[in-house]
Design an enzyme around this catalytic site. Structure first.
Site, PDB file in Angstrom:
ATOM      1  N   HIS A  16      -2.239 -55.086  13.619  1.00 19.07           N
ATOM      2  CA  HIS A  16      -2.455 -53.638  13.459  1.00 19.07           C
ATOM      3  C   HIS A  16      -2.022 -53.182  12.058  1.00 19.07           C
ATOM      4  O   HIS A  16      -2.714 -52.402  11.401  1.00 19.07           O
ATOM      5  CB  HIS A  16      -1.614 -52.856  14.481  1.00 19.07           C
ATOM      6  CG  HIS A  16      -2.005 -53.067  15.912  1.00 19.07           C
ATOM      7  ND1 HIS A  16      -1.106 -53.446  16.868  1.00 19.07           N
ATOM      8  CD2 HIS A  16      -3.196 -52.936  16.550  1.00 19.07           C
ATOM      9  CE1 HIS A  16      -1.716 -53.533  18.049  1.00 19.07           C
ATOM     10  NE2 HIS A  16      -2.993 -53.241  17.870  1.00 19.07           N
ATOM     11  N   LYS A  75      -4.165 -48.007  32.222  1.00 15.78           N
ATOM     12  CA  LYS A  75      -3.637 -49.235  31.642  1.00 15.78           C
ATOM     13  C   LYS A  75      -2.126 -49.307  31.858  1.00 15.78           C
ATOM     14  O   LYS A  75      -1.415 -48.347  31.572  1.00 15.78           O
ATOM     15  CB  LYS A  75      -3.937 -49.253  30.133  1.00 15.78           C
ATOM     16  CG  LYS A  75      -4.771 -50.430  29.729  1.00 15.78           C
ATOM     17  CD  LYS A  75      -4.952 -50.457  28.237  1.00 15.78           C
ATOM     18  CE  LYS A  75      -5.731 -51.695  27.818  1.00 15.78           C
ATOM     19  NZ  LYS A  75      -5.931 -51.763  26.387  1.00 15.78           N
ATOM     20  N   ARG A  80     -11.191 -58.659  15.418  1.00 14.30           N
ATOM     21  CA  ARG A  80     -10.590 -59.980  15.180  1.00 14.30           C
ATOM     22  C   ARG A  80     -11.637 -61.076  15.258  1.00 14.30           C
ATOM     23  O   ARG A  80     -11.646 -62.007  14.480  1.00 14.30           O
ATOM     24  CB  ARG A  80      -9.494 -60.255  16.215  1.00 14.30           C
ATOM     25  CG  ARG A  80      -8.245 -59.431  15.994  1.00 14.30           C
ATOM     26  CD  ARG A  80      -7.390 -59.464  17.217  1.00 14.30           C
ATOM     27  NE  ARG A  80      -8.131 -58.915  18.351  1.00 14.30           N
ATOM     28  CZ  ARG A  80      -7.571 -58.562  19.487  1.00 14.30           C
ATOM     29  NH1 ARG A  80      -6.294 -58.709  19.663  1.00 14.30           N
ATOM     30  NH2 ARG A  80      -8.301 -58.054  20.460  1.00 14.30           N
ATOM     31  N   SER A 139      -1.686 -57.719  21.296  1.00 11.62           N
ATOM     32  CA  SER A 139      -0.477 -57.215  21.967  1.00 11.62           C
ATOM     33  C   SER A 139      -0.280 -57.955  23.290  1.00 11.62           C
ATOM     34  O   SER A 139       0.842 -58.247  23.688  1.00 11.62           O
ATOM     35  CB  SER A 139      -0.596 -55.715  22.223  1.00 11.62           C
ATOM     36  OG  SER A 139      -0.719 -55.027  21.004  1.00 11.62           O
TER      37      SER A 139
HETATM   38  O1  PNS Z   1      -5.812 -50.723  21.815  1.00  9.00           O
HETATM   39  P1  PNS Z   1      -6.928 -50.464  22.779  1.00  9.00           P
HETATM   40  O2  PNS Z   1      -6.407 -50.469  24.204  1.00  9.00           O
HETATM   41  O3  PNS Z   1      -8.089 -51.392  22.596  1.00  9.00           O
HETATM   42  O4  PNS Z   1      -7.456 -48.979  22.468  1.00  9.00           O
HETATM   43  C1  PNS Z   1      -8.482 -48.389  23.236  1.00  9.00           C
HETATM   44  C2  PNS Z   1      -8.540 -46.870  22.941  1.00  9.00           C
HETATM   45  C3  PNS Z   1      -7.202 -46.239  23.198  1.00  9.00           C
HETATM   46  C4  PNS Z   1      -8.934 -46.655  21.499  1.00  9.00           C
HETATM   47  C5  PNS Z   1      -9.624 -46.265  23.886  1.00  9.00           C
HETATM   48  O5  PNS Z   1      -9.338 -46.630  25.210  1.00  9.00           O
HETATM   49  C6  PNS Z   1      -9.697 -44.737  23.787  1.00  9.00           C
HETATM   50  O6  PNS Z   1     -10.185 -44.218  22.818  1.00  9.00           O
HETATM   51  N1  PNS Z   1      -9.168 -44.043  24.806  1.00  9.00           N
HETATM   52  C7  PNS Z   1      -9.184 -42.610  24.879  1.00  9.00           C
HETATM   53  C8  PNS Z   1     -10.177 -42.102  25.928  1.00  9.00           C
HETATM   54  C9  PNS Z   1     -11.573 -41.962  25.339  1.00  9.00           C
HETATM   55  O7  PNS Z   1     -11.826 -41.260  24.397  1.00  9.00           O
HETATM   56  N2  PNS Z   1     -12.546 -42.686  25.936  1.00  9.00           N
HETATM   57  C10 PNS Z   1     -13.933 -42.637  25.531  1.00  9.00           C
HETATM   58  C11 PNS Z   1     -14.314 -43.846  24.687  1.00  9.00           C
HETATM   59  S1  PNS Z   1     -15.020 -45.091  25.724  1.00  9.00           S
END
Ligand code: PNS
Length: 165
Positions: free
Chosen positions: A19, A43, A92, A130
């Protein structure tokens, strides 16, 4: 001219050198970078949002154009309020692509004034996630060099508590 603001959203459970590699690259491109911790109700997180923010804040303390925040709900809604125009995501491997592509497409359908920008994680970090960091740390493996020292310590504390609990 308006500031170019990027939001780097994620679970950051916990923040890794992967990150941080993306953050360091983004600093060169954007006037401001907001690292935004998502409260994902679906999650299971090892760390609380407060712990995540604390760890990220410590990790980015030397970068004045980077700030740390948390958000509930939709990323696009949060970004509109933050006046950010770019959502930043790290890639990645090609295996990340499917999930990222669908998320970017969904976000674009919600707000097409906001773009998702993908940056490739540096070669030394492409294998770090992570999830694997948590697994290795919980089984007593060394994660130094993969996460900042203060994060490694926090991971160690969590596994000690778990063993005791
Ligand atoms: O680190 P991650 O878990 O891959 O991050 C995922 C994240 C947090 C970026 C994604 O789940 C997110 O944007 N969540 C907020 C809810 C949202 O806006 N969802 C619509 C997009 S599918």
């Amino acid at each position: 001219m308006a500031e170019k603001i990027a939001v780097y959203p994620g679970s950051f459970d916990p923040i890794t050198y992967g990150h941080l590699d993306i953050i360091k690259r983004a600093i060169k491109v954007f006037d401001r970078v907001i690292v935004a911790v998502a409260h994902n109700y679906d999650k299971q997180s090892l760390f609380t949002p407060e712990e995540k923010i604390e760890m990220i804040t410590e990790a980015v303390k030397d970068y004045p154009t980077v700030s740390v925040d948390a958000f509930h709900g939709l990323l696009m809604e949060y970004m509109k309020k933050a006046k950010a125009t770019v959502a930043l995501r790290g890639l990645r491997a090609t295996s990340d692509f499917d999930y990222e592509y669908h998320m970017a497409a969904m976000n674009r359908s919600l707000d097409d004034s906001i773009d998702t920008l993908f940056m490739m994680t540096g070669k030394d970090y492409f294998f770090i996630s992570s999830r694997t960091i948590k697994e290795v740390a919980s089984l007593g493996g060394l994660v130094t060099g993969l996460v900042p020292d203060h994060v490694a310590l926090k991971l160690q504390e969590k596994s000690i508590h778990k063993q005791k609990g």
